[in-house]
Design a protein around this motif. Structure first.
Motif, PDB file in Angstrom:
ATOM      1  N   ALA A 113      10.583  51.888 -25.197  1.00 25.97           N
ATOM      2  CA  ALA A 113       9.699  51.370 -26.248  1.00 25.97           C
ATOM      3  C   ALA A 113      10.359  50.234 -27.017  1.00 25.97           C
ATOM      4  CB  ALA A 113       9.305  52.499 -27.190  1.00 25.97           C
ATOM      5  N   LEU A 114      11.675  50.346 -27.216  1.00 26.68           N
ATOM      6  CA  LEU A 114      12.383  49.345 -28.006  1.00 26.68           C
ATOM      7  C   LEU A 114      12.705  48.078 -27.227  1.00 26.68           C
ATOM      8  CD1 LEU A 114      14.940  51.606 -29.937  1.00 26.68           C
ATOM      9  CD2 LEU A 114      13.026  50.350 -30.945  1.00 26.68           C
ATOM     10  N   ARG A 173      23.970  58.188 -33.760  1.00 27.38           N
ATOM     11  CA  ARG A 173      24.414  58.020 -35.146  1.00 27.38           C
ATOM     12  C   ARG A 173      23.211  57.849 -36.064  1.00 27.38           C
ATOM     13  NH1 ARG A 173      28.193  54.918 -32.263  1.00 27.38           N
ATOM     14  NH2 ARG A 173      26.858  53.074 -32.557  1.00 27.38           N
ATOM     15  N   LYS A 174      23.384  58.248 -37.314  1.00 29.98           N
ATOM     16  CA  LYS A 174      22.280  58.190 -38.266  1.00 29.98           C
ATOM     17  C   LYS A 174      21.784  56.770 -38.495  1.00 29.98           C
ATOM     18  CE  LYS A 174      23.364  62.437 -40.800  1.00 29.98           C
ATOM     19  NZ  LYS A 174      23.698  63.033 -42.116  1.00 29.98           N
ATOM     20  N   THR A 175      22.631  55.807 -38.221  1.00 30.88           N
ATOM     21  CA  THR A 175      22.227  54.410 -38.404  1.00 30.88           C
ATOM     22  C   THR A 175      21.367  53.903 -37.245  1.00 30.88           C
ATOM     23  OG1 THR A 175      24.314  53.710 -37.386  1.00 30.88           O
ATOM     24  CG2 THR A 175      24.234  53.846 -39.794  1.00 30.88           C
ATOM     25  N   GLU A 176      21.296  54.671 -36.149  1.00 33.46           N
ATOM     26  CA  GLU A 176      20.507  54.278 -34.988  1.00 33.46           C
ATOM     27  C   GLU A 176      19.134  54.954 -35.026  1.00 33.46           C
ATOM     28  OE1 GLU A 176      22.502  54.407 -31.171  1.00 33.46           O
ATOM     29  OE2 GLU A 176      24.432  54.647 -32.198  1.00 33.46           O
ATOM     30  N   ILE A 177      18.222  54.432 -34.224  1.00 32.62           N
ATOM     31  CA  ILE A 177      16.877  54.988 -34.144  1.00 32.62           C
ATOM     32  C   ILE A 177      16.925  56.316 -33.389  1.00 32.62           C
ATOM     33  CG2 ILE A 177      14.599  54.636 -33.120  1.00 32.62           C
ATOM     34  CD1 ILE A 177      14.900  51.674 -33.847  1.00 32.62           C
ATOM     35  N   ARG A 178      16.426  57.370 -34.014  1.00 33.65           N
ATOM     36  CA  ARG A 178      16.597  58.730 -33.511  1.00 33.65           C
ATOM     37  C   ARG A 178      15.314  59.335 -32.942  1.00 33.65           C
ATOM     38  NH1 ARG A 178      17.536  62.436 -37.157  1.00 33.65           N
ATOM     39  NH2 ARG A 178      18.802  63.742 -35.782  1.00 33.65           N
ATOM     40  N   SER A 179      14.177  58.683 -33.086  1.00 30.27           N
ATOM     41  CA  SER A 179      12.922  59.263 -32.611  1.00 30.27           C
ATOM     42  C   SER A 179      11.938  58.157 -32.273  1.00 30.27           C
ATOM     43  CB  SER A 179      12.313  60.176 -33.688  1.00 30.27           C
ATOM     44  OG  SER A 179      11.877  59.406 -34.805  1.00 30.27           O
ATOM     45  N   LEU A 180      10.898  58.528 -31.548  1.00 24.76           N
ATOM     46  CA  LEU A 180       9.839  57.559 -31.246  1.00 24.76           C
ATOM     47  C   LEU A 180       9.114  57.138 -32.516  1.00 24.76           C
ATOM     48  CD1 LEU A 180       8.494  59.134 -27.950  1.00 24.76           C
ATOM     49  CD2 LEU A 180       9.402  56.819 -28.185  1.00 24.76           C
ATOM     50  N   GLN A 201      10.535  56.674 -35.423  1.00 28.10           N
ATOM     51  CA  GLN A 201      11.356  55.616 -35.999  1.00 28.10           C
ATOM     52  C   GLN A 201      11.273  54.334 -35.182  1.00 28.10           C
ATOM     53  OE1 GLN A 201      15.350  57.058 -36.612  1.00 28.10           O
ATOM     54  NE2 GLN A 201      14.717  58.636 -38.068  1.00 28.10           N
ATOM     55  N   ALA A 202      11.164  54.471 -33.861  1.00 30.71           N
ATOM     56  CA  ALA A 202      11.001  53.284 -33.017  1.00 30.71           C
ATOM     57  C   ALA A 202       9.707  52.551 -33.357  1.00 30.71           C
ATOM     58  CB  ALA A 202      11.027  53.676 -31.544  1.00 30.71           C
ATOM     59  N   LYS A 203       8.650  53.310 -33.581  1.00 29.40           N
ATOM     60  CA  LYS A 203       7.364  52.715 -33.960  1.00 29.40           C
ATOM     61  C   LYS A 203       7.491  51.990 -35.303  1.00 29.40           C
ATOM     62  CE  LYS A 203       2.515  54.024 -34.849  1.00 29.40           C
ATOM     63  NZ  LYS A 203       1.920  53.049 -33.897  1.00 29.40           N
TER      64      LYS A 203
END
Length: 369
Positions: free
Chosen positions: A72-73, A93-100, A102-104
């Motif tokens: 998706a990204l 890591r918490k600074t990265e996108i962790r779910s779809l 968050q990707a949206k």
């Protein structure tokens, strides 16, 4: 005349059960019905109902969710998936996108859908754009995906399949040497598709009482009464307590579609590991619609090693019926539906989410009373 839930409960109360009886209800839908109806509190205290591995969102491999997020990204496409999958976290890591989800929010084209037909309509409405359907689920969800493919789909539609069969996880538990339950309630919707017969191994190979149940209190209590009577009589058998829907042989058309479109493979279950013969994969005839074969693979062995549950999360033990949701170290503390750490707190079929929604509180709160 059909008996009511009250009738079944009264009959259960009359049984002479001198010891604790542990009954596993495989299905997340069963767990939701049990919790919402308050059946645990209504049953005698020596009857223990244990949630089992019946949540497809909970066991979907972390690397599959990660792959969907990365597609998706980084790829020019629309990623469609069932709504529950949007909030499943991966181990980054918490600074990265962790779910779809968050990707949206970060700009990826992620679309929640309710059915395969909705995905087909989306692909047909945007023929110039590639659409990927991230399809995670058990037999009841995977059969409609097979039907979608068998009927023919637009060329711009690909499927990232993460389908699983239900019974192999139960077989693994029964063969583990540490069963943890005395009787089994099998899922009625899976029985509707596959037939009740695929649960006969529970009785034939392991001598464990079993019953197939629907989702209303009367059917669930009938199945509980049945397995208790089987234990009392010492004569285990597979009882169908959902005969209005579950028929011998299941749904022949649905089973044929699954066989024609998919093949059974060994498959990874999040936090549990590989279970032989527990997954679905698209047959080679459908490879032009197989996202795994067409699109880049963003996973590697390092990703696979990261694919367990997050640190501190006991979802795997909850799924396997080893502990109750509120025995997880972070249940209701670090992990809540608003901020899920593990997948069991995400889905409406996840035991942790169900217990929270039904009013279960943290152990700290309970101890303070």
């Amino acid at each position: 005349m059909a008996r009511s839930a009250a009738d079944w409960l009264e009959r259960i109360q009359t049984l002479d059960l001198p010891r604790k009886v542990r009954i596993m209800n495989v299905c997340g839908g069963h767990e939701r019905s049990i919790s919402q109806a308050g059946l645990r509190n209504a049953l005698p205290p020596n009857i223990e109902l244990i949630p089992g591995p019946g949540c497809p969102v909970c066991v979907c491999p972390e690397e599959d969710v990660y792959q969907a997020i990365q597609l998706a990204l980084h790829e020019d496409l629309t990623l469609a998936t069932f709504g529950d999958m949007l909030r499943v976290p991966v181990n980054v890591r918490k600074t990265e996108i962790r779910s779809l989800e968050q990707a949206k929010a970060a700009g990826a084209d992620v679309v929640p859908v309710a059915s395969p037909q909705e995905v087909v309509a989306l692909a047909r409405a945007t023929p110039e754009r590639r659409v990927v359907f991230f399809a995670a689920g058990f037999e009841t969800t995977t059969a409609p995906v097979a039907a979608m493919l068998a009927q023919g789909i637009p060329e711009n539609l690909l499927v990232l399949l993460s389908g699983r069969l239900t019974w192999p996880a139960v077989s693994m538990l029964l063969n583990s040497g540490d069963i943890g339950f005395d009787a089994l309630i099998a899922p009625g919707h899976v029985g509707t598709i596959m037939g009740p017969e695929e649960w006969e191994f529970v009785v034939d190979d392991h001598k464990v009482p079993a019953a197939v149940a629907g989702f209303e209190s009367d059917s669930l209590l009938a199945s509980i009464y049945s397995v208790l009577r089987q234990m009392q009589d010492g004569e285990p058998f597979l009882d169908n307590c959902y005969p209005s829907v579950v028929q011998p042989g299941g749904n022949p058309m649905a089973r044929k579609l699954l066989t024609d479109v998919m093949e059974v493979t060994d498959a990874n279950w999040r936090g549990i590991g590989t279970i032989p013969g527990s997954g679905f994969a698209l047959r080679p005839e459908f490879s032009r619609h197989d996202a795994r074969k067409i699109l880049p693979d963003y996973g590697d062995e390092a990703r696979r090693r990261m694919g367990e549950m997050p640190a501190g999360c006991d979802c795997a033990r909850v799924v396997l019926g080893r502990i109750y949701p509120d025995q997880c170290r972070i249940f209701g503390v670090a992990c809540t539906p608003r901020n899920p750490v593990g997948p069991c707190m995400v889905s409406d079929e996840g035991a942790c989410r169900i217990w929270w929604s039904s009013g279960r509180r943290t152990r700290a709160e309970q101890a303070a009373e």
